[in-house]
Design a protein around this motif. Structure first.
Motif, PDB file in Angstrom:
ATOM      1  N   THR A 158       0.832  -1.197   0.000  1.00  0.00           N
ATOM      2  CA  THR A 158       0.000   0.000   0.000  1.00  0.00           C
ATOM      3  C   THR A 158       0.867   1.248   0.000  1.00  0.00           C
ATOM      4  O   THR A 158       2.013   1.232   0.455  1.00  0.00           O
ATOM      5  N   GLY A 159       0.302   2.362  -0.503  1.00  0.00           N
ATOM      6  CA  GLY A 159       1.022   3.624  -0.525  1.00  0.00           C
ATOM      7  C   GLY A 159       0.112   4.763  -0.912  1.00  0.00           C
ATOM      8  O   GLY A 159      -1.107   4.610  -0.975  1.00  0.00           O
TER       9      GLY A 159
ATOM     10  N   LYS B 155       5.126   5.178   2.421  1.00  0.00           N
ATOM     11  CA  LYS B 155       3.705   4.851   2.280  1.00  0.00           C
ATOM     12  C   LYS B 155       2.801   6.053   2.476  1.00  0.00           C
ATOM     13  O   LYS B 155       1.705   6.110   1.917  1.00  0.00           O
ATOM     14  N   ASP B 156       3.246   7.009   3.288  1.00  0.00           N
ATOM     15  CA  ASP B 156       2.352   8.072   3.751  1.00  0.00           C
ATOM     16  C   ASP B 156       2.615   9.418   3.090  1.00  0.00           C
ATOM     17  O   ASP B 156       2.366  10.464   3.681  1.00  0.00           O
TER      18      ASP B 156
ATOM     19  N   PHE C 103      -3.414  -0.038  -8.245  1.00  0.00           N
ATOM     20  CA  PHE C 103      -4.850   0.116  -8.065  1.00  0.00           C
ATOM     21  C   PHE C 103      -5.140   1.381  -7.262  1.00  0.00           C
ATOM     22  O   PHE C 103      -4.562   1.586  -6.188  1.00  0.00           O
ATOM     23  N   ASP C 104      -6.041   2.209  -7.776  1.00  0.00           N
ATOM     24  CA  ASP C 104      -6.503   3.404  -7.080  1.00  0.00           C
ATOM     25  C   ASP C 104      -7.741   3.026  -6.269  1.00  0.00           C
ATOM     26  O   ASP C 104      -8.814   2.787  -6.831  1.00  0.00           O
ATOM     27  N   LEU C 105      -7.597   2.958  -4.949  1.00  0.00           N
ATOM     28  CA  LEU C 105      -8.713   2.522  -4.110  1.00  0.00           C
ATOM     29  C   LEU C 105      -9.788   3.593  -3.968  1.00  0.00           C
ATOM     30  O   LEU C 105     -10.940   3.271  -3.650  1.00  0.00           O
TER      31      LEU C 105
ATOM     32  N   GLN D  92      -8.235  10.431   2.125  1.00  0.00           N
ATOM     33  CA  GLN D  92      -9.027   9.864   1.035  1.00  0.00           C
ATOM     34  C   GLN D  92      -8.222   8.972   0.087  1.00  0.00           C
ATOM     35  O   GLN D  92      -8.700   7.931  -0.354  1.00  0.00           O
ATOM     36  N   ASP D  93      -7.000   9.373  -0.246  1.00  0.00           N
ATOM     37  CA  ASP D  93      -6.244   8.680  -1.295  1.00  0.00           C
ATOM     38  C   ASP D  93      -5.498   7.471  -0.747  1.00  0.00           C
ATOM     39  O   ASP D  93      -4.828   7.541   0.288  1.00  0.00           O
TER      40      ASP D  93
END
Length: 307
Positions: free
Chosen positions: A122-123, A170-171, A145-147, A129-130
């Motif tokens: 994840t990143g 990641k952040d 993948f854009d969640l 939101q993103d």
């Protein structure tokens, strides 16, 4: 002028033999402890917690589980709780309180096992939101993948099975992604500029003579990362940005420009593949690795503040 002693050195500080196959090992946040997990020869799983004391790793807790444990992370917990999430070979996700490791806090069961695809990470979590998930597959596909929009933002193929992918952070707004593969190659993608057809700029490096199983970025400096190979070797790299990270084509569309990677140091610590890596977030240069030689090692990397 650069001399061998002016470069970072990788020193094995602690080496601990285990009586089981170890698949993953992680530092417990804000402590001198780490946890190892894997499976005994009789087919059961095991978790062990060690504490670093006076140049040795002392076993302070051992728990046997019905199923072998494949992987673990502290990524979804607070520093105060330090709950660990694990995945086993039966498709179960457990969340553990390490103060009472006999009791799982949470359990999710899946029909598929954890070996369905190579790796995911994840990143792009720089706001509420993103979120993005990057997945690597055994056919060489890498998909982002854009969640937020529930869509595939970008995909490519690196021609060899993907073993590991990791964002440099990641952040933050996506910056770089490293993907390792079979045949000893890794790719560094610059994620700041996405071209409509060419995608992200990247640089490819033939780093090892065997599969690169793991990549981990240094928490204190995102341009430095470590790769672990199937021949038991560790390579320390630094990414150098180009003068301009993007340029405009004749049609006015921006395209990314890849940088370069420089090898800072390498060392061979085993004759078997290194299956896991984990940097210590509190002490720069302290990291943990474990391999299929049934050994966990604590290493120290020097001079990281000078490169």
């Amino acid at each position: 002028m650069s001399t061998p002693l002016s470069k970072p050195q990788m020193i094995v500080h602690i080496q601990k033999s285990l009586n089981y196959t170890v698949f993953d090992s992680k530092w417990i946040p804000c402590s001198a402890k780490f946890v190892c997990m894997g499976n005994f020869a009789r087919g059961t799983g095991v978790m062990q917690i060690y504490e670093v004391q006076r140049g040795d790793a002392l076993l302070i807790k051992e728990v046997e589980k019905p199923k072998p444990i494949k992987c673990a992370t502290f990524g979804a917990t607070s520093i105060q709780q330090r709950h660990m999430a694990t995945g086993d070979f039966d498709g179960n996700l457990h969340i553990w309180d390490l103060e009472n490791s006999q009791c799982g806090l949470f359990l999710i069961s899946y029909n598929d096992r954890w070996t369905s695809f190579g790796f995911f990470m994840t990143g792009h979590a720089f706001n509420e939101q993103d979120r993005c998930v990057c997945a690597g597959y055994d056919n060489g596909d890498i998909k982002l993948f854009d969640l937020r929009n529930m869509s595939v933002r970008w995909e490519t193929n690196i021609k060899n099975g993907v073993c590991c992918v990791e964002f440099d952070r990641k952040d933050i707004d996506m910056n770089k992604l490293v993907a390792t593969s079979l045949e000893g190659k890794f790719h560094v993608f610059d994620l700041r500029t996405q071209h409509p057809t060419k995608g992200f700029a990247s640089v490819c490096e033939k780093a090892h003579k065997s599969t690169i199983w793991q990549v981990k970025h240094l928490p204190q400096n995102r341009e430095i990362f470590m790769t672990a190979g199937g021949a038991g070797n560790l390579h320390l790299w630094k990414y150098e940005y180009p003068r301009q990270r993007c340029k405009k084509e004749s049609n006015g569309v921006e395209v990314g420009v890849a940088g370069t990677v420089n090898l800072l140091q390498n060392v061979t610590v085993s004759t078997q593949p290194i299956a896991s890596l984990d940097w210590n977030t509190d002490k720069r240069g302290l990291f943990l690795c474990s391999g299929f030689d049934q050994t966990v090692r604590v290493l120290i990397v020097t001079k990281l503040n000078l490169v």
